[in-house]
Write an enzyme that holds these catalytic residues in place. Structure first.
Site, PDB file in Angstrom:
ATOM      1  N   HIS A 169       0.824  -1.208   0.000  1.00 50.19           N
ATOM      2  CA  HIS A 169       0.000   0.000   0.000  1.00 50.19           C
ATOM      3  C   HIS A 169       0.861   1.262   0.000  1.00 50.19           C
ATOM      4  O   HIS A 169       2.063   1.201   0.248  1.00 50.19           O
ATOM      5  CB  HIS A 169      -1.002   0.022   1.162  1.00 50.19           C
ATOM      6  CG  HIS A 169      -0.388   0.104   2.518  1.00 50.19           C
ATOM      7  ND1 HIS A 169       0.198  -0.955   3.150  1.00 50.19           N
ATOM      8  CD2 HIS A 169      -0.285   1.148   3.379  1.00 50.19           C
ATOM      9  CE1 HIS A 169       0.635  -0.583   4.344  1.00 50.19           C
ATOM     10  NE2 HIS A 169       0.351   0.697   4.500  1.00 50.19           N
TER      11      HIS A 169
ATOM     12  N   HIS B  78       0.982   5.471   1.252  1.00 53.62           N
ATOM     13  CA  HIS B  78       0.478   6.588   2.059  1.00 53.62           C
ATOM     14  C   HIS B  78       0.998   7.879   1.439  1.00 53.62           C
ATOM     15  O   HIS B  78       2.200   8.012   1.229  1.00 53.62           O
ATOM     16  CB  HIS B  78       1.016   6.535   3.499  1.00 53.62           C
ATOM     17  CG  HIS B  78       0.391   5.496   4.348  1.00 53.62           C
ATOM     18  ND1 HIS B  78      -0.738   5.731   5.088  1.00 53.62           N
ATOM     19  CD2 HIS B  78       0.736   4.222   4.585  1.00 53.62           C
ATOM     20  CE1 HIS B  78      -1.052   4.631   5.757  1.00 53.62           C
ATOM     21  NE2 HIS B  78      -0.172   3.700   5.456  1.00 53.62           N
TER      22      HIS B  78
ATOM     23  N   TYR C 199     -13.195  31.456  16.571  1.00 58.37           N
ATOM     24  CA  TYR C 199     -12.911  32.512  15.596  1.00 58.37           C
ATOM     25  C   TYR C 199     -14.199  32.990  14.939  1.00 58.37           C
ATOM     26  O   TYR C 199     -14.450  34.192  14.825  1.00 58.37           O
ATOM     27  CB  TYR C 199     -11.923  32.004  14.540  1.00 58.37           C
ATOM     28  CG  TYR C 199     -11.708  32.978  13.413  1.00 58.37           C
ATOM     29  CD1 TYR C 199     -10.904  34.099  13.588  1.00 58.37           C
ATOM     30  CD2 TYR C 199     -12.319  32.784  12.186  1.00 58.37           C
ATOM     31  CE1 TYR C 199     -10.717  35.003  12.560  1.00 58.37           C
ATOM     32  CE2 TYR C 199     -12.143  33.680  11.154  1.00 58.37           C
ATOM     33  CZ  TYR C 199     -11.336  34.794  11.341  1.00 58.37           C
ATOM     34  OH  TYR C 199     -11.161  35.683  10.322  1.00 58.37           O
TER      35      TYR C 199
ATOM     36  N   GLN D 140     -16.255  36.816  15.284  1.00 63.26           N
ATOM     37  CA  GLN D 140     -16.526  37.711  14.156  1.00 63.26           C
ATOM     38  C   GLN D 140     -17.777  38.522  14.390  1.00 63.26           C
ATOM     39  O   GLN D 140     -17.831  39.701  14.050  1.00 63.26           O
ATOM     40  CB  GLN D 140     -16.630  36.913  12.840  1.00 63.26           C
ATOM     41  CG  GLN D 140     -15.355  36.208  12.460  1.00 63.26           C
ATOM     42  CD  GLN D 140     -14.177  37.154  12.409  1.00 63.26           C
ATOM     43  OE1 GLN D 140     -14.153  38.079  11.603  1.00 63.26           O
ATOM     44  NE2 GLN D 140     -13.212  36.948  13.274  1.00 63.26           N
TER      45      GLN D 140
END
Length: 134
Positions: free
Chosen positions: A62, A64, A125, A129
């Site tokens: 495999h 990654h 955050y 605002q």
């Protein structure tokens, strides 16, 4: 840690994806020298696609990849192009891959986004605002 963002004249982004995929039947064919050539091919194609392979590891059965790409181009297109290109070139260069497998890669793959900032930081955050606009 300094955050690196990209721009495509339309959006500013910082999108990274962890991608894992396997050879057909999970055959252990990604051994030296195939794995070395595969890394070279991934890097070549990523440049052409304007994507960045931040990290990669090739295991015998495999792959990654940590990929940074434009979300408008799409991670699915990056993976499709990487798999198609590497399959074609590797099967031409290493004939034993042709005789052992009908195609190099399975159709399936795993993909997950990699968080740059934590969810709670983003929530705070966004909440802040509204306070700033008042």
């Amino acid at each position: 840690m300094r955050r690196s963002v990209e721009s495509n004249h339309n959006i500013v982004f910082d999108c990274k994806y962890h991608v894992v995929f396997c050879p057909k039947y999970r055959k252990k064919v990604l051994k030296e020298p195939v794995d070395i050539r595969l890394k070279e091919l991934f890097l070549e194609k990523a440049i052409e696609l304007r994507a960045e392979i931040v990290e990669m590891e090739i295991m015998p059965d495999h792959v990654h990849l940590l990929i940074k790409c434009d979300p408008q181009f799409g991670i699915h297109r990056v993976v499709k192009h990487l798999k198609g290109y590497t399959s074609r070139v590797l099967r031409m260069e290493f004939r034993h891959l042709t005789s052992r497998l009908p195609s190099l890669w399975t159709n399936a793959y795993f993909v997950a986004t990699v968080a740059t900032v934590q969810l709670d930081v983003i929530k705070k955050y966004i909440e802040s605002q509204k306070e700033r606009s008042d």
